[in-house]
Write a protein that holds these residues in place. Structure first.
Motif, PDB file in Angstrom:
ATOM      1  N   ALA A 184      -6.255   7.071   1.188  1.00 29.58           N
ATOM      2  CA  ALA A 184      -6.738   8.155   2.034  1.00 29.58           C
ATOM      3  C   ALA A 184      -7.543   7.636   3.212  1.00 29.58           C
ATOM      4  CB  ALA A 184      -7.584   9.124   1.205  1.00 29.58           C
ATOM      5  N   LEU A 185      -8.225   6.512   3.036  1.00 30.66           N
ATOM      6  CA  LEU A 185      -9.075   5.963   4.097  1.00 30.66           C
ATOM      7  C   LEU A 185      -8.370   4.932   4.969  1.00 30.66           C
ATOM      8  CD1 LEU A 185     -12.528   5.679   2.286  1.00 30.66           C
ATOM      9  CD2 LEU A 185     -11.688   7.475   3.803  1.00 30.66           C
ATOM     10  N   GLY A 186      -7.050   4.782   4.790  1.00 26.98           N
ATOM     11  CA  GLY A 186      -6.301   3.973   5.744  1.00 26.98           C
ATOM     12  C   GLY A 186      -5.452   2.842   5.215  1.00 26.98           C
ATOM     13  N   ALA A 187      -5.452   2.579   3.917  1.00 31.66           N
ATOM     14  CA  ALA A 187      -4.633   1.494   3.371  1.00 31.66           C
ATOM     15  C   ALA A 187      -3.208   1.978   3.101  1.00 31.66           C
ATOM     16  CB  ALA A 187      -5.247   0.961   2.085  1.00 31.66           C
ATOM     17  N   ASN A 188      -2.248   1.076   3.258  1.00 36.72           N
ATOM     18  CA  ASN A 188      -0.870   1.368   2.869  1.00 36.72           C
ATOM     19  C   ASN A 188      -0.629   1.064   1.404  1.00 36.72           C
ATOM     20  OD1 ASN A 188      -0.662   0.248   5.951  1.00 36.72           O
ATOM     21  ND2 ASN A 188       0.774   1.918   5.589  1.00 36.72           N
ATOM     22  N   ALA A 189      -1.402   0.128   0.864  1.00 37.26           N
ATOM     23  CA  ALA A 189      -1.314  -0.245  -0.554  1.00 37.26           C
ATOM     24  C   ALA A 189      -2.556  -1.071  -0.876  1.00 37.26           C
ATOM     25  CB  ALA A 189      -0.048  -1.046  -0.845  1.00 37.26           C
ATOM     26  N   VAL A 190      -2.770  -1.317  -2.160  1.00 34.54           N
ATOM     27  CA  VAL A 190      -3.894  -2.157  -2.589  1.00 34.54           C
ATOM     28  C   VAL A 190      -3.366  -3.338  -3.383  1.00 34.54           C
ATOM     29  CG1 VAL A 190      -5.397  -0.141  -2.707  1.00 34.54           C
ATOM     30  CG2 VAL A 190      -4.299  -0.981  -4.798  1.00 34.54           C
ATOM     31  N   LEU A 191      -4.213  -4.361  -3.502  1.00 32.85           N
ATOM     32  CA  LEU A 191      -3.931  -5.499  -4.366  1.00 32.85           C
ATOM     33  C   LEU A 191      -4.980  -5.547  -5.466  1.00 32.85           C
ATOM     34  CD1 LEU A 191      -3.620  -6.725  -1.109  1.00 32.85           C
ATOM     35  CD2 LEU A 191      -2.271  -8.317  -2.476  1.00 32.85           C
ATOM     36  N   ILE A 192      -4.580  -5.978  -6.653  1.00 38.25           N
ATOM     37  CA  ILE A 192      -5.520  -6.112  -7.762  1.00 38.25           C
ATOM     38  C   ILE A 192      -5.558  -7.558  -8.229  1.00 38.25           C
ATOM     39  CG2 ILE A 192      -5.287  -3.718  -8.527  1.00 38.25           C
ATOM     40  CD1 ILE A 192      -3.418  -4.783 -10.794  1.00 38.25           C
TER      41      ILE A 192
END
Length: 390
Positions: A325-333
């Motif tokens: 919602a705040l601008g990322a296309n995806a995350v990494l863990i």
């Protein structure tokens, strides 16, 4: 579903199972952050400061998480971040790659990994290879060409790691290699964890601290600290160096470690395909605010010209939704899947990813969103001064 011997319901439970299973030194090495651990703590605390604005009617009966990142289709907006030698399980990065493939997503493979890129790419078609600016340009080209031949789809250049002797706050000394002297030294704590020891005994191997992807295929790679020493002895790159590196790779190219809007713009200028907002999981410069705090400013700075990834502090599906919602296309863990690997090997990695998938789905439902692509900043309650002026 309820937790069972072979399945856990939360990332926190994966962490606890990893703590119970791993020798103390191994677990603390996973947990460690830089210096006082301030950034490590803020990475997770910042997500708790963000609220959500739910809806109560016209909620979507089905929700879509599938997306395309770095040229690859993935079933959820979560990618496995590259981490160094994964001695928590004998199958290491191969098990991680299989678990990620089972969940329909990509793996980032560290050049400091303990398994060859060929073995990892063979079990996950969406393998991305990570490099440091290390050694000569010819050395780097050789690593990149090897990764490309193995089938790596994207190149991740990690820049969020400083020459910090106090990097591993809370972590015990890591041995240079596993030999008889090391075995005797760590025997008391290893013998207290017969499950972990038994896994290695059944595999017929010892924890592998070598880095086979640093050298040409078929050669014995240096131990982790040998590779680390070569990196420390290499002059850090300039933007011109990074532009050259980008010109040598014809696929998606990620600059990892972007924190400031001006650096984000420079990454766009050199032709990066994506940037990763990262502080190396709290293992870089301590006192740096959480990555989620700087994400809105970085995303605004690039204005959709490149994909924006984020890592640091992801523990729940709702964290993923907040980042999107705040601008990322995806995350990494990172730590989350390593806890899963320690707790259950390939199945544990898949378990962690499915926990996040379920959390993303329920959060989308509560927000009244049909797809991860429908999320917007107004879905999140952002406190005053949350971004700390970033």
């Amino acid at each position: 579903m309820a937790s069972t011997k072979d399945w856990f319901e939360t990332v926190a439970e994966a962490r606890e199972r990893a703590r119970k299973r791993l020798p103390r030194s191994v677990f603390l090495a996973l947990h460690a952050g830089s210096e006082a651990g301030g950034t490590l703590a803020d990475n997770t605390a910042a997500f708790a400061e963000l609220g959500l604005r739910p809806r109560i009617a016209d909620l979507p009966p089905e929700r879509v998480q599938a997306t395309k990142v770095l040229g690859s289709d993935i079933s959820l907006p979560v990618i496995v971040s590259p981490t160094g030698v994964q001695a928590v399980h004998p199958d290491g990065e191969v098990a991680v790659a299989k678990g990620a493939a089972q969940s329909g997503t990509a793996i980032g493979l560290s050049s400091f990994a303990s398994k060859p890129v060929e073995d990892v790419a063979a079990v996950n078609d969406n393998t991305h290879f990570q490099v440091y600016w290390q050694g000569s340009r010819d050395d780097m080209l050789a690593r990149m060409e090897r990764a490309k031949r193995a089938g790596a789809k994207a190149l991740i250049v990690t820049l969020d790691w400083v020459f910090a002797t106090a990097r591993d706050w809370g972590s015990p000394p890591i041995p240079e290699k596993v030999d008889l002297k090391t075995a005797v030294k760590f025997a008391p704590e290893v013998l207290r964890k017969p499950g972990w020891l038994g896994t290695y005994l059944r595999s017929g191997s010892l924890p592998d601290l070598t880095t086979p992807n640093i050298v040409p295929r078929g050669q014995q790679g240096p131990a982790f600290f040998g590779a680390y020493g070569e990196w420390m002895g290499t002059t850090p790159p300039s933007w011109d160096d990074l532009a050259w590196l980008r010109s040598q790779w014809d696929g998606p190219f990620v600059v990892k470690g972007v924190y400031r809007p001006d650096d984000a713009k420079r990454a766009v200028d050199i032709g990066a395909s994506a940037i990763s907002v990262s502080n190396h999981g709290g293992n870089n410069l301590d006192s740096t605010p959480a990555t989620i705090r700087t994400l809105p400013g970085v995303s605004k700075a690039v204005g959709g010209q490149v994909e924006v990834l984020l890592d640091g502090g992801i523990r729940r599906g709702s964290d993923v939704v907040k980042a999107l919602a705040l601008g990322a296309n995806a995350v990494l863990i990172g730590r989350a899947y390593l806890w899963g690997l320690a707790a259950g090997g390939e199945r544990g990695v898949h378990n962690v990813l499915e926990i996040l998938r379920q959390g993303i789905d329920s959060t989308l439902y509560g927000l009244g969103k049909k797809s991860v692509h429908d999320l917007e900043p107004s879905d999140v309650v952002v406190p005053d001064d949350f971004t700390r002026g970033m």
